[in-house]
Design an enzyme around this catalytic site. Structure first.
Site, mmCIF file in Angstrom:
data_model
loop_
_atom_site.group_PDB
_atom_site.id
_atom_site.type_symbol
_atom_site.label_atom_id
_atom_site.label_comp_id
_atom_site.label_asym_id
_atom_site.label_seq_id
_atom_site.Cartn_x
_atom_site.Cartn_y
_atom_site.Cartn_z
ATOM 1 N N HIS A 78 -2.188 19.484 25.069
ATOM 2 C CA HIS A 78 -3.503 20.143 24.714
ATOM 3 C C HIS A 78 -4.549 18.937 25.204
ATOM 4 C CE1 HIS A 78 -1.565 18.682 21.321
ATOM 5 N NE2 HIS A 78 -2.630 18.222 20.680
ATOM 6 N N ASP A 113 -9.563 23.986 16.256
ATOM 7 C CA ASP A 113 -8.657 23.079 15.468
ATOM 8 C C ASP A 113 -8.860 23.213 13.928
ATOM 9 O OD1 ASP A 113 -7.263 20.627 14.230
ATOM 10 O OD2 ASP A 113 -7.287 19.817 16.317
HETATM 11 P P1 5GP Z 1 -2.038 16.121 18.483
HETATM 12 O O1 5GP Z 1 -1.986 15.338 17.281
HETATM 13 O O2 5GP Z 1 -0.952 16.732 19.133
HETATM 14 O O3 5GP Z 1 -3.120 15.797 19.634
HETATM 15 O O4 5GP Z 1 -3.028 17.237 17.991
HETATM 16 C C1 5GP Z 1 -2.585 18.427 17.365
HETATM 17 C C2 5GP Z 1 -3.912 19.164 16.724
HETATM 18 O O5 5GP Z 1 -3.360 20.465 16.282
HETATM 19 C C3 5GP Z 1 -4.482 18.351 15.479
HETATM 20 O O6 5GP Z 1 -6.052 17.869 15.808
HETATM 21 C C4 5GP Z 1 -4.215 19.407 14.275
HETATM 22 O O7 5GP Z 1 -5.330 19.327 13.427
HETATM 23 C C5 5GP Z 1 -4.261 20.584 15.234
HETATM 24 N N1 5GP Z 1 -3.177 21.801 14.481
HETATM 25 C C6 5GP Z 1 -1.885 21.470 13.727
HETATM 26 N N2 5GP Z 1 -1.444 22.619 13.384
HETATM 27 C C7 5GP Z 1 -2.485 23.577 13.901
HETATM 28 C C8 5GP Z 1 -2.261 25.130 13.812
HETATM 29 O O8 5GP Z 1 -1.452 25.591 13.257
HETATM 30 N N3 5GP Z 1 -3.537 25.746 14.084
HETATM 31 C C9 5GP Z 1 -4.833 24.968 14.684
HETATM 32 N N4 5GP Z 1 -5.428 25.806 15.212
HETATM 33 N N5 5GP Z 1 -4.660 23.658 14.978
HETATM 34 C C10 5GP Z 1 -3.486 22.947 14.586
#
Ligand code: 5GP
Length: 137
Positions: A102, A33
């Site tokens: 995810h 992340d």
């Molecule tokens: P959600 O809020 O959808 O559960 O989590 C999305 C996660 O993806 C977040 O923890 C955020 O930090 C991570 N994230 C967002 N954009 C990117 C990216 O471009 N690359 C990676 N490796 N992680 C990302």
């Protein structure tokens, strides 16, 4: 819900933007992340196009949790973590920011972790964590 092919994880899966991988197979990708809530914060995604758990096939869900278990074990071993938190958000109301399902693998406790999706980490630090996790498989 229709799947957005241009979400950031779809682009990562197509190799259009980079990620720091720790594991990949035919159905699954695991990578660091970029805004880790703790050192070693890892994401596990299916290659199936599904926005939330509700959109994922039963076979995809079964495979995904097996891979989450496997990657979580590598995170635990590679980082010598005593405890591992798993979490998974479905829909904006739940706080989901990337519309491709995810699981989050977070070393330590969510209660003492940094805020969700808040501060980007240095590439070198993410790579150092990834190297340790790869050694845990
Ligand atoms: P959600 O809020 O959808 O559960 O989590 C999305 C996660 O993806 C977040 O923890 C955020 O930090 C991570 N994230 C967002 N954009 C990117 C990216 O471009 N690359 C990676 N490796 N992680 C990302």
């Amino acid at each position: 819900m229709s799947y957005d092919n241009n979400n950031i994880f779809a682009k990562i899966l197509r190799g259009e933007i980079p990620c720091i991988k720790v594991y990949e197979d035919e159905q699954t990708l695991a990578f660091m992340d970029i805004m880790p809530q703790a050192d070693g914060h890892t994401l596990v995604i299916p290659k199936e196009a599904a926005e939330t758990i509700h959109d994922l096939s039963d076979e995809g869900a079964a495979n995904l949790i097996k891979k989450v278990k496997m990657v979580a074990a590598a995170v635990k071993k590679g980082l010598s973590a005593d405890g591992i938190t798993l979490f998974q958000l479905n829909g904006e109301q739940a706080g989901q920011t990337v519309p491709h399902i995810h699981f989050h693998i977070l070393p330590g406790s969510y209660l003492t972790a940094k805020a969700h999706s808040s501060v980007s980490a240095e590439h070198a630090r993410l790579e150092a964590m990834a190297e340790k996790i790869r050694s845990g498989f």
